[in-house]
Enzyme design. Structure first.
Site, PDB file in Angstrom:
ATOM      1  N   ARG A 122       0.838  -1.207   0.000  1.00 61.57           N
ATOM      2  CA  ARG A 122       0.000   0.000   0.000  1.00 61.57           C
ATOM      3  C   ARG A 122       0.870   1.255   0.000  1.00 61.57           C
ATOM      4  O   ARG A 122       1.769   1.414   0.814  1.00 61.57           O
ATOM      5  CB  ARG A 122      -0.942  -0.009   1.209  1.00 61.57           C
ATOM      6  N   ASP A 316     -15.410   2.860   1.758  1.00 65.64           N
ATOM      7  CA  ASP A 316     -15.232   1.522   2.318  1.00 65.64           C
ATOM      8  C   ASP A 316     -16.452   0.626   2.108  1.00 65.64           C
ATOM      9  O   ASP A 316     -16.361  -0.591   2.291  1.00 65.64           O
ATOM     10  CB  ASP A 316     -14.913   1.607   3.810  1.00 65.64           C
TER      11      ASP A 316
END
Length: 430
Positions: A122, A316
Site C-alpha cells: 500500500r 469503504d
C-alpha cells in the site's frame, strides 16, 4: 488457509449491536497516548487492526489497559512517548501506519514501522510527501513509498497542503504533525470533504481546529487534555447488515447505536436513493459523534449512479454496494472511485472478479464499476476475501441470497474489523 462453507438463508430478523467504529477506536488510543492524563474509551473495537495500534503505543512506553469493550490510556503528552526498542508492527492497519507517521514525525527519537504483506503493497507517499514538506525525515522502500519505514523525529514546520485526494488519513497525519510546529499554522485543503473524525476528536481533547468548507487548519504547540470517549457503532460494519436487510426476503433488522457522522453516511444516502425501506431513529445524548438506531427492511430497489462528492462518504462500503446493485432493477454505475485501487486489495478488480463467480453482471472501469440487475446469484463456487475484511464480509452477505453453497477462503480476514460478524449473521438467521 481458513475456509468457511456458507448457505442461503430464508430471512434475517432481529436486533444487533454493531461493534465500535474502527476509525474512532484507532484515534481514541492515539490521541489518548499523546494527551496529558487518563483517557477512558468505551465500546472500543477489539479487532486486530485497533489492537495493533494499542501494541505500537505500548512499545513507545504508554501504559494502556485493555478490558472487554473498554480501554484506559494513561497519557503523558508527546513528551511522554519513548523511543521504541522494537519495530512498530502495524499488522494490516493502514490507519495505524499513516496516522502514526504524523505523530512520529514530530517526536525527538528514531522509530521503524513495518506491517503485513498487504501493508507492504500500500502506497505511503501520499502521507510521507506532505510530511517531508513539513521537514520530516522519513526513509523507506522506493523512496519512502512503501514499508518498512524509518522515521527520525524532529521539530516540524507549518505548511498549507493542497491534497490531490480526499483522504482522512492524509489529512489526519498532516494535522497531527502540525501540532508539533512552533505555533505555526498548518492548513489542509481537499478536493472533497473527507471523514472528520480527527477534527471532532481533537476538539474533544481540547485542541482548537478551524474548518471552512473543504479546508481544515490548526496552530502548532497546542496540547491535548485527556477525556472520556464513547465509540459509536461502525457504520462501515453496519453497511453489510443494511444491505442484507434490504436484499434478503422477508427481513427486518434493527441496528443499535450506529455512528451517523455526516461524512460517513453515504451508504444511507445510496439506500434511500435506491428506494430502500429504512428508518433512522437519532439518539441526541452523544455530543462527540452523532449516533442512531437504524431499521432496515426488505426493499424493491432501483439502479442509480454513484460518484462525485458522495464517494468519500462511502469508499469503504463500495464492495457491499456492488452486491446491493446486483439486486436492483436496472443499471448502477459507480464512478470517481479510483481510490479503491489502493485499499487492502485493488477492490475494483477483486469485487468484480468475486461477484462474477456468483453470476453477477458486473464490469470493471478505470474508476469504478457498472452493475446490471436484477441478477439471480448462483453458488457451488469457491470465493476468497483475498485477505481483505470488507471483501470477506461482502461475500458472507452474498451467500445469504445465493442458490447453492459457497466456500469462502480466508474468512478470518474479517476479524480485522468485525470478529463477531458470522455470529451476528447466524443470530439474525434463526
Amino acid at each position: 488457509m481458513s475456509t468457511k462453507r456458507l448457505s442461503k438463508v430464508d430471512t434475517l430478523r432481529g436486533e444487533i449491536e454493531i461493534p465500535g467504529d474502527k476509525s474512532i477506536s484507532h484515534r481514541a488510543v492515539m490521541f489518548g497516548a499523546i494527551a496529558n492524563g487518563t483517557t477512558k474509551i468505551s465500546n472500543f473495537l477489539m479487532g486486530e487492526d485497533c489492537l495493533s495500534t494499542v501494541d505500537c503505543f505500548r512499545k513507545m512506553g504508554v501504559k494502556i489497559e485493555v478490558n472487554e469493550g473498554s480501554v484506559t490510556v494513561n497519557g503523558k503528552g508527546y513528551e511522554g512517548l519513548q523511543e521504541p526498542v522494537d519495530i512498530l508492527d502495524v499488522g494490516n492497519s493502514g490507519t495505524t501506519t499513516r496516522l502514526m507517521l504524523g505523530i512520529l514525525a514530530g517526536t525527538d527519537f528514531h522509530s521503524c514501522i513495518i506491517g503485513d504483506e498487504s501493508i507492504a503493497k500500500r502506497p505511503m507517499s501520499r502521507v510521507t510527501n506532505p510530511l517531508r514538506l513539513m521537514g520530516a525525515k522519513i526513509d523507506g522502500r522506493n523512496d519512502g513509498d512503501f514499508t518498512p519505514l524509518a522515521v527520525r523525529g524532529k521539530e516540524l514546520n507549518g505548511v498549507e497542503y493542497n491534497s490531490p485526494v480526499a483522504s482522512a488519513q492524509v489529512k489526519s497525519a498532516i494535522l497531527l504533525a502540525g501540532l508539533r510546529t512552533n505555533n505555526e499554522l498548518t492548513i489542509v485543503n481537499e478536493p472533497h470533504k473527507s471523514r472528520d473524525h480527527t477534527e471532532r476528536m481533537l476538539r474533544a481533547f481540547g485542541v482548537e481546529v478551524l474548518e471552512e468548507d473543504t479546508k481544515v487548519s490548526l496552530r502548532g504547540g497546542q496540547t491535548l487534555k485527556a477525556t472520556s470517549i464513547f465509540v459509536p457503532g461502525d457504520i462501515s460494519s453496519a453497511a453489510f447488515f443494511l444491505v442484507a436487510g434490504a436484499i434478503v426476503p422477508n427481513s427486518e433488522i434493527i441496528l443499535k447505536n450506529v455512528g451517523i457522522n455526516p461524512t460517513r453516511t453515504g451508504i444511507i444516502d445510496v439506500l434511500i436513493q435506491m428506494g430502500a425501506s429504512i428508518e433512522i431513529i437519532k439518539n441526541e445524548d452523544n455530543e462527540f459523534e452523532p449516533i442512531a438506531d437504524i431499521i432496515i427492511k426488505t426493499s424493491e430497489l432501483k439502479g442509480i449512479t454513484i460518484g462525485g462528492d458522495l464517494i468519500p462518504k462511502l469508499i469503504d462500503e463500495i464492495p457491499v454496494i456492488a452486491l446491493l446493485a446486483t439486486q436492483a432493477e436496472g443499471e448502477t454505475i459507480i464512478k470517481d472511485a479510483s481510490e479503491l485501487k489502493v485499499k487492502e486489495t485493488n477492490r475494483i478488480d477483486t469485487v468484480v472478479g468475486e461477484l462474477a463467480k456468483l453470476g453477477a453482471n458486473i464490469e470493471a472501469t478505470d474508476d469504478g464499476m457498472i452493475i446490471k440487475g436484477r441478477t439471480k446469484l448462483s453458488g457451488n463456487a469457491t470465493v476468497s476475501s483475498h485477505g481483505d475484511h470488507r471483501i470477506g464480509m461482502m461475500l458472507g452477505i452474498a451467500a445469504c441470497i445465493t442458490d447453492g453453497e459457497i466456500d469462502l477462503h480466508d474468512y478470518k480476514a474479517i476479524d480485522v474489523s468485525y470478529p463477531d460478524f458470522f455470529a451476528h449473521l447466524e443470530q439474525l438467521a434463526k
